[in-house]
Design a protein around this motif. Sequence first.
Motif, PDB file in Angstrom:
ATOM      1  N   VAL A 119       0.974  -1.280   0.235  1.00  0.00           N
ATOM      2  CA  VAL A 119      -0.189  -0.025   0.176  1.00  0.00           C
ATOM      3  C   VAL A 119       0.742   1.014   0.012  1.00  0.00           C
ATOM      4  N   VAL A 120       1.997   1.300   0.668  1.00  0.00           N
ATOM      5  CA  VAL A 120       2.976   2.553   0.933  1.00  0.00           C
ATOM      6  C   VAL A 120       4.407   2.386   0.599  1.00  0.00           C
ATOM      7  N   ILE A 121       4.894   1.210   0.813  1.00  0.00           N
ATOM      8  CA  ILE A 121       6.159   1.441   0.678  1.00  0.00           C
ATOM      9  C   ILE A 121       6.799   0.948  -0.714  1.00  0.00           C
ATOM     10  N   PHE A 122       6.045  -0.197  -1.346  1.00  0.00           N
ATOM     11  CA  PHE A 122       6.828  -0.493  -2.545  1.00  0.00           C
ATOM     12  C   PHE A 122       6.778   0.384  -3.963  1.00  0.00           C
ATOM     13  N   SER A 123       5.686   1.179  -3.733  1.00  0.00           N
ATOM     14  CA  SER A 123       5.801   2.102  -4.914  1.00  0.00           C
ATOM     15  C   SER A 123       6.828   3.109  -4.571  1.00  0.00           C
ATOM     16  N   LEU A 124       7.082   3.651  -3.409  1.00  0.00           N
ATOM     17  CA  LEU A 124       8.078   4.465  -3.124  1.00  0.00           C
ATOM     18  C   LEU A 124       9.571   4.069  -3.665  1.00  0.00           C
ATOM     19  N   LEU A 125       9.573   2.634  -3.152  1.00  0.00           N
ATOM     20  CA  LEU A 125      10.729   2.076  -3.236  1.00  0.00           C
ATOM     21  C   LEU A 125      11.120   1.870  -4.843  1.00  0.00           C
ATOM     22  N   ALA A 126      10.078   1.669  -5.702  1.00  0.00           N
ATOM     23  CA  ALA A 126      10.246   1.588  -7.017  1.00  0.00           C
ATOM     24  C   ALA A 126      10.863   2.711  -7.685  1.00  0.00           C
ATOM     25  N   GLN A 127      10.061   3.931  -7.178  1.00  0.00           N
ATOM     26  CA  GLN A 127      10.492   5.290  -7.641  1.00  0.00           C
ATOM     27  C   GLN A 127      12.017   5.681  -7.371  1.00  0.00           C
ATOM     28  N   VAL A 128      12.373   5.414  -6.131  1.00  0.00           N
ATOM     29  CA  VAL A 128      13.711   5.418  -5.702  1.00  0.00           C
ATOM     30  C   VAL A 128      14.795   4.687  -6.399  1.00  0.00           C
ATOM     31  N   TYR A 154      20.063  -1.269  -4.737  1.00  0.00           N
ATOM     32  CA  TYR A 154      18.955  -1.688  -3.950  1.00  0.00           C
ATOM     33  C   TYR A 154      19.070  -1.189  -2.568  1.00  0.00           C
ATOM     34  N   ALA A 155      20.265  -1.526  -2.010  1.00  0.00           N
ATOM     35  CA  ALA A 155      20.324  -1.164  -0.702  1.00  0.00           C
ATOM     36  C   ALA A 155      20.296   0.420  -0.155  1.00  0.00           C
ATOM     37  N   ARG A 156      20.781   0.981  -1.180  1.00  0.00           N
ATOM     38  CA  ARG A 156      20.882   2.538  -0.996  1.00  0.00           C
ATOM     39  C   ARG A 156      19.258   2.823  -0.971  1.00  0.00           C
ATOM     40  N   ALA A 157      18.504   2.457  -2.025  1.00  0.00           N
ATOM     41  CA  ALA A 157      17.119   2.505  -2.154  1.00  0.00           C
ATOM     42  C   ALA A 157      16.197   2.163  -0.872  1.00  0.00           C
ATOM     43  N   GLN A 158      16.703   1.041  -0.462  1.00  0.00           N
ATOM     44  CA  GLN A 158      15.931   0.426   0.868  1.00  0.00           C
ATOM     45  C   GLN A 158      15.939   1.476   1.944  1.00  0.00           C
ATOM     46  N   VAL A 159      17.470   1.841   2.415  1.00  0.00           N
ATOM     47  CA  VAL A 159      17.540   2.506   3.484  1.00  0.00           C
ATOM     48  C   VAL A 159      16.921   3.984   3.512  1.00  0.00           C
ATOM     49  N   GLN A 160      16.595   4.528   2.358  1.00  0.00           N
ATOM     50  CA  GLN A 160      15.799   5.638   2.093  1.00  0.00           C
ATOM     51  C   GLN A 160      14.391   5.525   2.241  1.00  0.00           C
ATOM     52  N   VAL A 161      13.932   4.287   1.805  1.00  0.00           N
ATOM     53  CA  VAL A 161      12.281   4.192   1.899  1.00  0.00           C
ATOM     54  C   VAL A 161      11.850   3.461   3.120  1.00  0.00           C
ATOM     55  N   PHE A 162      12.638   2.446   3.695  1.00  0.00           N
ATOM     56  CA  PHE A 162      12.176   1.842   4.914  1.00  0.00           C
ATOM     57  C   PHE A 162      12.574   2.368   6.286  1.00  0.00           C
ATOM     58  N   VAL A 163      11.986   3.690   6.336  1.00  0.00           N
ATOM     59  CA  VAL A 163      12.206   4.635   7.529  1.00  0.00           C
ATOM     60  C   VAL A 163      10.790   4.497   8.356  1.00  0.00           C
ATOM     61  N   PRO A 164      11.093   4.703   9.658  1.00  0.00           N
ATOM     62  CA  PRO A 164       9.972   4.493  10.517  1.00  0.00           C
ATOM     63  C   PRO A 164       8.722   5.413  10.294  1.00  0.00           C
ATOM     64  N   GLN A 165       8.890   6.642   9.780  1.00  0.00           N
ATOM     65  CA  GLN A 165       7.579   7.227   9.514  1.00  0.00           C
ATOM     66  C   GLN A 165       6.625   6.699   8.423  1.00  0.00           C
ATOM     67  N   LEU A 166       7.506   6.184   7.400  1.00  0.00           N
ATOM     68  CA  LEU A 166       6.883   5.476   6.218  1.00  0.00           C
ATOM     69  C   LEU A 166       6.207   3.932   6.596  1.00  0.00           C
TER      70      LEU A 166
END
Length: 180
Positions: A119-128, A154-166
């Motif tokens: 619902v939230v994470i994967f679309s942002l992850l794909a964009q990054v 992928y690791a660079r994208a993952q740490v940008q998106v998998f943050v507590p607020q998201l």
Amino acid sequence: GNQELITMIECICTDRTSLPPTYIFKGKNLQSSWIDSDPINANYAVSPSGWTDNELGVYWIEKMFDQETQDEADDARLLTLDGQTSHVSFEFGWYAREHSIDLLCLPLHSTAFLQPEDVVIFSLLAQVCTILLGMWTRLLISSIQGVYTICRLYARAQVQVFVPQLIQKAFEATGIFPFN
């Protein structure tokens, strides 16, 4: 021209944390160069198809989910899954039962509405990921050179998106936590 399938297993938790991802590559053996100096301590596995299967599902719940979450849990833990038969086997369910892990298997084809990551994470992850891949190919080289490069990007994208607020927003958007 030479495309390879890499499956990533991701898991977020209601305490606003995430587990290290698990990469699954098509093949028979892992190459140490893929794993060396991984910046996010991801887990690496192989399968004949590059997809998860029953054996990898059991491995993941034992080595990743259970070990990473047992110290934080007061009692039982809830693991929400998409319910694909390749992810959940009798052994998977038995392990969960024996280790106080409750399983919630979502109906097939409903994860786009019910699974927090979808619902939230994967679309942002794909964009990054798209931005990082574009930068990589424009600035450094003309093509992606192997699994090592993909995992590091992928690791660079993952740490940008998998943050507590998201992560919190993902659970709130589905009504899972806090329960709605």
